[in-house]
Design a protein around this motif. Sequence first.
Motif, PDB file in Angstrom:
ATOM      1  N   LEU A 228       1.156  49.392  74.093  1.00  0.00           N
ATOM      2  CA  LEU A 228       0.759  50.715  73.603  1.00  0.00           C
ATOM      3  C   LEU A 228       1.936  51.665  73.435  1.00  0.00           C
ATOM      4  CD1 LEU A 228      -2.533  51.183  75.643  1.00  0.00           C
ATOM      5  CD2 LEU A 228      -2.292  50.467  73.264  1.00  0.00           C
ATOM      6  N   SER A 229       3.141  51.130  73.347  1.00  0.00           N
ATOM      7  CA  SER A 229       4.303  51.981  73.125  1.00  0.00           C
ATOM      8  C   SER A 229       4.226  52.627  71.748  1.00  0.00           C
ATOM      9  CB  SER A 229       5.590  51.158  73.234  1.00  0.00           C
ATOM     10  OG  SER A 229       5.668  50.191  72.207  1.00  0.00           O
ATOM     11  N   LEU A 230       4.839  53.788  71.633  1.00  0.00           N
ATOM     12  CA  LEU A 230       4.919  54.560  70.397  1.00  0.00           C
ATOM     13  C   LEU A 230       3.649  55.356  70.100  1.00  0.00           C
ATOM     14  CD1 LEU A 230       7.409  54.732  68.543  1.00  0.00           C
ATOM     15  CD2 LEU A 230       6.241  53.235  66.935  1.00  0.00           C
ATOM     16  N   TRP A 231       2.613  55.174  70.904  1.00  0.00           N
ATOM     17  CA  TRP A 231       1.364  55.900  70.655  1.00  0.00           C
ATOM     18  C   TRP A 231       1.377  57.305  71.246  1.00  0.00           C
ATOM     19  CZ3 TRP A 231      -2.776  54.897  67.533  1.00  0.00           C
ATOM     20  CH2 TRP A 231      -2.719  53.684  66.848  1.00  0.00           C
ATOM     21  N   GLN A 232       2.521  57.696  71.872  1.00  0.00           N
ATOM     22  CA  GLN A 232       2.654  59.081  72.333  1.00  0.00           C
ATOM     23  C   GLN A 232       2.544  60.059  71.161  1.00  0.00           C
ATOM     24  OE1 GLN A 232       4.642  56.468  73.042  1.00  0.00           O
ATOM     25  NE2 GLN A 232       5.851  56.800  74.893  1.00  0.00           N
ATOM     26  N   GLY A 255     -10.455  43.455  74.888  1.00  0.00           N
ATOM     27  CA  GLY A 255     -10.456  43.348  76.343  1.00  0.00           C
ATOM     28  C   GLY A 255      -9.220  43.986  76.953  1.00  0.00           C
ATOM     29  N   ALA A 256      -9.394  44.613  78.094  1.00  0.00           N
ATOM     30  CA  ALA A 256      -8.256  45.232  78.778  1.00  0.00           C
ATOM     31  C   ALA A 256      -7.220  44.197  79.207  1.00  0.00           C
ATOM     32  CB  ALA A 256      -8.750  46.025  79.990  1.00  0.00           C
ATOM     33  N   ASP A 257      -7.648  42.947  79.309  1.00  0.00           N
ATOM     34  CA  ASP A 257      -6.723  41.878  79.684  1.00  0.00           C
ATOM     35  C   ASP A 257      -5.807  41.461  78.546  1.00  0.00           C
ATOM     36  OD1 ASP A 257      -8.823  40.794  78.217  1.00  0.00           O
ATOM     37  OD2 ASP A 257      -8.765  38.882  79.290  1.00  0.00           O
ATOM     38  N   LYS A 258      -5.865  42.193  77.420  1.00  0.00           N
ATOM     39  CA  LYS A 258      -4.953  41.964  76.308  1.00  0.00           C
ATOM     40  C   LYS A 258      -4.096  43.192  76.007  1.00  0.00           C
ATOM     41  CE  LYS A 258      -5.764  37.804  74.613  1.00  0.00           C
ATOM     42  NZ  LYS A 258      -5.868  37.655  73.150  1.00  0.00           N
ATOM     43  N   ILE A 259      -4.201  44.248  76.824  1.00  0.00           N
ATOM     44  CA  ILE A 259      -3.560  45.529  76.523  1.00  0.00           C
ATOM     45  C   ILE A 259      -2.612  45.913  77.651  1.00  0.00           C
ATOM     46  CG2 ILE A 259      -3.964  47.971  76.023  1.00  0.00           C
ATOM     47  CD1 ILE A 259      -6.776  47.186  75.094  1.00  0.00           C
ATOM     48  N   LYS A 293      -8.646  49.924  83.897  1.00  0.00           N
ATOM     49  CA  LYS A 293      -7.485  50.776  84.072  1.00  0.00           C
ATOM     50  C   LYS A 293      -6.328  50.003  84.701  1.00  0.00           C
ATOM     51  CE  LYS A 293      -8.288  54.825  85.896  1.00  0.00           C
ATOM     52  NZ  LYS A 293      -8.480  55.922  86.880  1.00  0.00           N
ATOM     53  N   ASN A 294      -6.618  49.252  85.740  1.00  0.00           N
ATOM     54  CA  ASN A 294      -5.565  48.503  86.425  1.00  0.00           C
ATOM     55  C   ASN A 294      -4.971  47.407  85.547  1.00  0.00           C
ATOM     56  OD1 ASN A 294      -5.789  50.027  88.786  1.00  0.00           O
ATOM     57  ND2 ASN A 294      -7.369  48.693  89.645  1.00  0.00           N
ATOM     58  N   LEU A 295      -5.803  46.792  84.715  1.00  0.00           N
ATOM     59  CA  LEU A 295      -5.288  45.776  83.799  1.00  0.00           C
ATOM     60  C   LEU A 295      -4.323  46.393  82.797  1.00  0.00           C
ATOM     61  CD1 LEU A 295      -8.503  43.671  83.129  1.00  0.00           C
ATOM     62  CD2 LEU A 295      -6.370  42.795  84.084  1.00  0.00           C
ATOM     63  N   ILE A 296      -4.687  47.527  82.223  1.00  0.00           N
ATOM     64  CA  ILE A 296      -3.832  48.170  81.226  1.00  0.00           C
ATOM     65  C   ILE A 296      -2.522  48.641  81.861  1.00  0.00           C
ATOM     66  CG2 ILE A 296      -3.625  50.173  79.695  1.00  0.00           C
ATOM     67  CD1 ILE A 296      -6.680  49.894  79.207  1.00  0.00           C
ATOM     68  N   LEU A 297      -2.595  49.196  83.049  1.00  0.00           N
ATOM     69  CA  LEU A 297      -1.398  49.745  83.699  1.00  0.00           C
ATOM     70  C   LEU A 297      -0.455  48.671  84.214  1.00  0.00           C
ATOM     71  CD1 LEU A 297      -2.969  52.740  85.639  1.00  0.00           C
ATOM     72  CD2 LEU A 297      -1.259  52.884  83.815  1.00  0.00           C
ATOM     73  N   SER A 298      -0.993  47.538  84.668  1.00  0.00           N
ATOM     74  CA  SER A 298      -0.091  46.525  85.233  1.00  0.00           C
ATOM     75  C   SER A 298      -0.659  45.116  85.269  1.00  0.00           C
ATOM     76  CB  SER A 298       0.325  46.920  86.658  1.00  0.00           C
ATOM     77  OG  SER A 298      -0.798  46.898  87.542  1.00  0.00           O
TER      78      SER A 298
END
Length: 307
Positions: A228-232, A255-259, A293-298
């Motif tokens: 999700l870089s550059l989406w700022q 799925g969050a397991d792809k992000i 949330k935890n999947l996306i963050l780490s």
Amino acid sequence: MIIDVHRHLVIKGTVQRSYILGASRSFSMMYNKSNKTNVTPREYIDDIVRKEIDGQADNIIVEMDKAGVDISVIFAVDYGLLLGEAQIHIFEQNRMYADIAKRHAGRMIPFMAIDPRREGGLKHCEQAYYEWGMKGFKLHAGVGYLPDDPVCNWVYEKATEWNIPIMCHTGGAPAVPLRWECSRPSYFASAAARYPDATFILAHAGDIGWWQEAMQAAAWLPNVYLDLSLWQKPYRKMPPEQFYQWLRHLTDMVGADKIMFASDAPHPNFHLRLPEWAKVFTSLGKEFSEEEKNLILSGTARKVLRL
């Protein structure tokens, strides 16, 4: 835990002058739109970017601590065959990134940047992997090759053999002579389909123009992930609720397991600093489960990076 899977260092001599001059036209325009300023391209370089020069990445660690980011994946970009070699050759840049990661052991993971067409590229990457401990590849096909061209096969073969991911630029590019069409997610998707045991990360999730194409690739192919870089920048331009709706839709589709959380610092940092960008995700509302949330963050990054 937070892992930023996409970060660049700001070190003198690592980026071509022509890229800096061209990119400053685009980045200053974007900066002015986000911040309602009137900074010239020259002022953007001198007054904003130069402050970020950090030869040993010590200041980056301070920023990571403020943001609660535990690990950053770091890498250069190989523009040399298109723009002429940087003052510091890309082979040496990769070694520098490996050394800086060792300086900050446990906080940084280095990937090797390479143009697959580059003479001696395979031998260099073997050294970077076996001797320097670099943990992934970084490709920017916009320098002039198609990601599903056979010239790239050795990278995909080595990524499979070494069990390391490939970070693939997708989306737009600043005002330098890059070939936008080569950075379409569909081309990397075709490569990923041919190399199902290699892990592909579509950087920027396709950006604002091709995110649906990137989403489709991640939804169809088990070995394709999105950062999700550059989406700022789009986040700054839309109501927060609209961004969260978009992220909810993306999560529902793949799925969050792809992000994965990512920044692409330094330039997106000038739109939203890392602590604020991290907070966008740590503050996700009830529309997202704690697991998502935890999947996306780490969590997804831990899987992809095999931590």
